[in-house]
Scaffold this motif. Sequence first.
Motif, PDB file in Angstrom:
ATOM      1  N   HIS A 128       8.443   1.854  33.664  1.00 19.89           N
ATOM      2  CA  HIS A 128       9.885   2.087  33.728  1.00 19.89           C
ATOM      3  C   HIS A 128      10.286   2.331  35.170  1.00 19.89           C
ATOM      4  O   HIS A 128       9.791   3.258  35.816  1.00 19.89           O
ATOM      5  N   ALA A 146      13.637   2.238  38.230  1.00 19.65           N
ATOM      6  CA  ALA A 146      15.074   2.280  38.480  1.00 19.65           C
ATOM      7  C   ALA A 146      15.347   1.643  39.830  1.00 19.65           C
ATOM      8  O   ALA A 146      14.626   1.899  40.796  1.00 19.65           O
ATOM      9  N   ARG A 168      10.638  -2.296  31.684  1.00 17.47           N
ATOM     10  CA  ARG A 168      12.081  -2.099  31.661  1.00 17.47           C
ATOM     11  C   ARG A 168      12.551  -1.477  32.975  1.00 17.47           C
ATOM     12  O   ARG A 168      11.815  -0.742  33.631  1.00 17.47           O
ATOM     13  N   ASP A 190      16.261   0.150  34.959  1.00 15.72           N
ATOM     14  CA  ASP A 190      17.670   0.512  35.014  1.00 15.72           C
ATOM     15  C   ASP A 190      18.174   0.160  36.410  1.00 15.72           C
ATOM     16  O   ASP A 190      17.516   0.485  37.406  1.00 15.72           O
ATOM     17  N   TYR A 226      21.380   0.656  38.969  1.00 14.13           N
ATOM     18  CA  TYR A 226      22.581   1.450  39.207  1.00 14.13           C
ATOM     19  C   TYR A 226      23.467   0.747  40.224  1.00 14.13           C
ATOM     20  O   TYR A 226      23.054   0.521  41.367  1.00 14.13           O
ATOM     21  N   LEU A 250      16.429  -4.908  30.918  1.00  9.41           N
ATOM     22  CA  LEU A 250      17.301  -4.405  31.980  1.00  9.41           C
ATOM     23  C   LEU A 250      18.520  -3.719  31.391  1.00  9.41           C
ATOM     24  O   LEU A 250      19.150  -4.214  30.458  1.00  9.41           O
ATOM     25  N   THR A 251      18.865  -2.561  31.976  1.00 11.52           N
ATOM     26  CA  THR A 251      20.091  -1.850  31.633  1.00 11.52           C
ATOM     27  C   THR A 251      20.894  -1.644  32.901  1.00 11.52           C
ATOM     28  O   THR A 251      20.378  -1.124  33.889  1.00 11.52           O
ATOM     29  N   ARG A 269      23.789   0.268  34.839  1.00  9.37           N
ATOM     30  CA  ARG A 269      24.415   1.581  34.731  1.00  9.37           C
ATOM     31  C   ARG A 269      25.351   1.824  35.917  1.00  9.37           C
ATOM     32  O   ARG A 269      25.132   1.288  37.006  1.00  9.37           O
ATOM     33  N   GLU A 323      25.763   7.520  37.662  1.00 14.92           N
ATOM     34  CA  GLU A 323      24.745   8.011  36.737  1.00 14.92           C
ATOM     35  C   GLU A 323      23.369   8.133  37.374  1.00 14.92           C
ATOM     36  O   GLU A 323      22.471   8.753  36.801  1.00 14.92           O
ATOM     37  N   ALA A 325      12.937   7.804  35.888  1.00 11.59           N
ATOM     38  CA  ALA A 325      12.014   6.673  35.960  1.00 11.59           C
ATOM     39  C   ALA A 325      10.776   7.052  36.764  1.00 11.59           C
ATOM     40  O   ALA A 325      10.839   7.885  37.674  1.00 11.59           O
TER      41      ALA A 325
END
Length: 286
Positions: A123, A125, A147, A149, A151, A172-173, A175, A179, A192
């Motif tokens: 994980h 970021a 995965r 994230d 930003y 993928l997310t 954000r 955040e 992460a």
Amino acid sequence: MQLKAAVIGQPIAHSKSPALHRAAYRALGADIDYRLIEVAPADLADFVAQIRAEQNWSGISVTMPHKASMLALVDARDADVQRTGALNTVLVDPADGRLLGRNTDIIGIVHALRHAGVASVQHAALIGGGGTARAALAALKQLDCQRADVYLRDPAKGGDLAELAAVLGLGLTLRPFAEAADPVTGAGAGAAELVISTLPPGVADPLAEALRGTGRGSNLLLDVAYDPWPSRLAHVWSESGGAVVSGLEMLLYQAVAQVAAFSGCDLAGREDVINVMCDSIGLPER
């Protein structure tokens, strides 16, 4: 005939690429004159035309703000550039002067993290969504990341990153940027196991204090910004107990790949060359 190479960008005075490349070419005995050239966005096409006309160029290191606009000015793109839509290197074919776009940022990130002891990551970021973020996604895939994230100031503009992640097979997310500094819920970037900041120098400073306390002993930050160093973000992260990898490590390893391409020399096993490159920018020898 002496060949020419250069790093181009704007601003460019802070770049340590000349120190890295010149040290390497001296060690290799390669007759390449590596320069630092400030090129404004409006002058990029004319600069590329000049390179084609002079016919004694080996390659170009490309930094901000030209990583995206250079895509339209090369004749061919390697698989990494085609996949990510980002380049940081242009090779000049000595036979016909054709320009080939490459991306050594990917290998730079992978090797910098492996040197820091990262074999794989589940994980991650990413902070920021430019060309370096695209290279970082490709690097994460090579590290078996499952995965990530990302930003962004405006997640609605992250469609190209989502498309790349889908091609890579990476969850993928997207954000909101705010955040990233959410230490209360643990849902921010500090949650992460690996965080990569791809923001330019100084841009992450407002985020640094908000992130205070989110770094944990097992968490690792790679901050690609290296001037000044430590960055405010790196300083706060380290204060909070997290480990930090300098952007100089990424710079070193992407430059090793560029030097090999520009000089035609195989640097596999050439620790002597890599160590003089380290010395040139104040990194410990490998």
